[in-house]
Design a protein around this motif. Structure first.
Motif, mmCIF file in Angstrom:
data_model
loop_
_atom_site.group_PDB
_atom_site.id
_atom_site.type_symbol
_atom_site.label_atom_id
_atom_site.label_comp_id
_atom_site.label_asym_id
_atom_site.label_seq_id
_atom_site.Cartn_x
_atom_site.Cartn_y
_atom_site.Cartn_z
ATOM 1 N N THR A 175 0.865 -1.186 0.104
ATOM 2 C CA THR A 175 0.207 -0.494 0.217
ATOM 3 C C THR A 175 1.264 1.415 -0.346
ATOM 4 O O THR A 175 2.343 1.824 0.233
ATOM 5 C CB THR A 175 -0.669 -0.142 0.840
ATOM 6 O OG1 THR A 175 -0.524 0.022 1.640
ATOM 7 C CG2 THR A 175 -1.736 -0.995 1.221
ATOM 8 N N TRP A 176 0.261 2.869 -0.481
ATOM 9 C CA TRP A 176 0.742 3.508 0.144
ATOM 10 C C TRP A 176 1.062 3.810 1.401
ATOM 11 O O TRP A 176 0.611 4.224 2.198
ATOM 12 C CB TRP A 176 0.470 5.139 -0.627
ATOM 13 C CG TRP A 176 1.230 5.929 -0.511
ATOM 14 C CD1 TRP A 176 0.822 7.011 0.584
ATOM 15 C CD2 TRP A 176 1.366 6.423 -1.730
ATOM 16 N NE1 TRP A 176 2.707 7.490 -0.163
ATOM 17 C CE2 TRP A 176 2.499 7.971 -1.771
ATOM 18 C CE3 TRP A 176 2.171 5.558 -3.417
ATOM 19 C CZ2 TRP A 176 2.865 8.743 -2.395
ATOM 20 C CZ3 TRP A 176 2.257 6.958 -4.064
ATOM 21 C CH2 TRP A 176 3.330 8.128 -3.842
ATOM 22 N N ASN A 177 2.053 3.795 1.391
ATOM 23 C CA ASN A 177 3.670 4.454 2.625
ATOM 24 C C ASN A 177 3.772 5.877 3.082
ATOM 25 O O ASN A 177 4.628 6.106 2.312
ATOM 26 C CB ASN A 177 4.521 4.159 3.367
ATOM 27 C CG ASN A 177 3.904 1.694 3.093
ATOM 28 O OD1 ASN A 177 4.563 0.646 2.544
ATOM 29 N ND2 ASN A 177 2.924 1.987 4.399
ATOM 30 N N GLY A 178 3.678 6.257 3.804
ATOM 31 C CA GLY A 178 3.663 8.515 3.379
ATOM 32 C C GLY A 178 2.777 8.978 3.001
ATOM 33 O O GLY A 178 1.352 8.774 2.900
ATOM 34 N N GLU A 179 3.358 10.289 2.985
ATOM 35 C CA GLU A 179 2.069 11.346 2.679
ATOM 36 C C GLU A 179 1.821 10.921 0.977
ATOM 37 O O GLU A 179 2.576 11.405 0.200
ATOM 38 C CB GLU A 179 3.101 12.643 2.771
ATOM 39 C CG GLU A 179 1.840 13.943 2.189
ATOM 40 C CD GLU A 179 2.537 15.008 2.818
ATOM 41 O OE1 GLU A 179 1.985 16.362 3.140
ATOM 42 O OE2 GLU A 179 3.498 14.961 2.566
ATOM 43 N N PHE A 180 0.687 11.158 0.676
ATOM 44 C CA PHE A 180 -0.003 10.271 -0.366
ATOM 45 C C PHE A 180 -0.372 12.319 -1.199
ATOM 46 O O PHE A 180 -1.147 12.986 0.245
ATOM 47 C CB PHE A 180 -1.643 10.110 -0.032
ATOM 48 C CG PHE A 180 -1.797 9.841 -1.916
ATOM 49 C CD1 PHE A 180 -1.695 8.983 -2.383
ATOM 50 C CD2 PHE A 180 -3.407 10.288 -2.175
ATOM 51 C CE1 PHE A 180 -1.897 8.123 -3.664
ATOM 52 C CE2 PHE A 180 -3.541 10.362 -3.687
ATOM 53 C CZ PHE A 180 -2.794 9.643 -4.643
#
Length: 237
Positions: A175-180
């Motif tokens: 999945t997206w990890n961090g600031e999207f």
């Protein structure tokens, strides 16, 4: 993840048998079109254990000469949150038109799938996915079949696994990890997409039923369909 009807014969290689049964489909905590939660009864079916890979799709194209719609159009939509020029998608500014973007060139001109043979194929539309499934002697799963399979036999679980999003600090999906959409830290082991089958399977032995890429199902979309869906083997509006 194409499916076929299940019978008494052994499951085909690369597929698992999902037993028939009843489950509660939908969510009361998500988007409006995921409600109301409702009971669904399904017959047994077989489903691929993971997404269709670039290697598998290339074999299909090589044998049939199939041309995807993105190849016919000579462009598709690509994820591009940076400041690079290009026609943006209204309401989702991290998407833009990518000239030359096809399944062979997933992020447009200058990109390719060399070394990405085991990554899931992307830049395929619904028609392309249906054609691939037919060539493989299968079909796309219905939305109900896909959700039932994704749940892996768990009841009322928020995820395709038990517990929190990352139980014990272990990432369960790509999945997206961090600031999207600014930066994907790759905390789950991958920046961007991952090869298929890199995380633990769910209770039915299926991989990537959460994360990595979106997957096509057979149904048409209907915003109010859950309110009128038949109980047995719903096939969409």
């Amino acid at each position: 993840e194409p499916v076929v009807e299940a019978d008494d014969s052994p499951a085909e290689e690369g597929m698992v048998r999902i037993p028939g049964g009843t489950f509660t489909m939908g969510s009361s905590d998500g988007y409006a079109h995921e409600a109301p939660r409702h009971e669904v009864k399904l017959e047994a079916f077989l489903i691929d254990t993971h997404e269709v890979t670039n290697e598998q799709f290339a074999r299909f194209v090589e044998e049939t000469g199939f041309v995807t719609e993105a190849e016919e159009w000579t462009w598709s939509i690509i994820f591009a949150p940076d400041d690079s020029p290009g026609q943006r998608v209204p309401g989702a500014e991290w998407w833009k038109r990518g000239d030359g973007a096809t399944w062979r060139h997933p992020n447009g001109k200058g990109t390719d799938i060399v070394g990405l043979e085991q990554h899931p194929v992307v830049q395929v539309c619904w028609n392309d996915a249906v054609a691939y499934a037919a060539w493989a002697g299968k079909r796309l799963p219905t939305e109900a079949e896909w959700e039932y399979a994704a749940r892996g036999g768990l009841k009322d679980s928020l995820y395709a696994w038990k517990g929190d999003f990352a139980p014990g600090g272990k990432q369960q999906a790509n999945t997206w990890n961090g600031e999207f959409p600014i930066e994907d830290s790759g905390e789950d082991g991958y920046e961007g997409l991952a090869p298929v089958g890199q995380y633990d399977p769910n209770g039915y032995g299926l991989y990537d039923m959460s994360g990595n890429v979106w997957e096509w199902v057979e149904d048409w979309y209907g915003a109010n369909y859950y309110s009128e869906s038949p109980v047995e083997n719903p096939k969409g509006p």
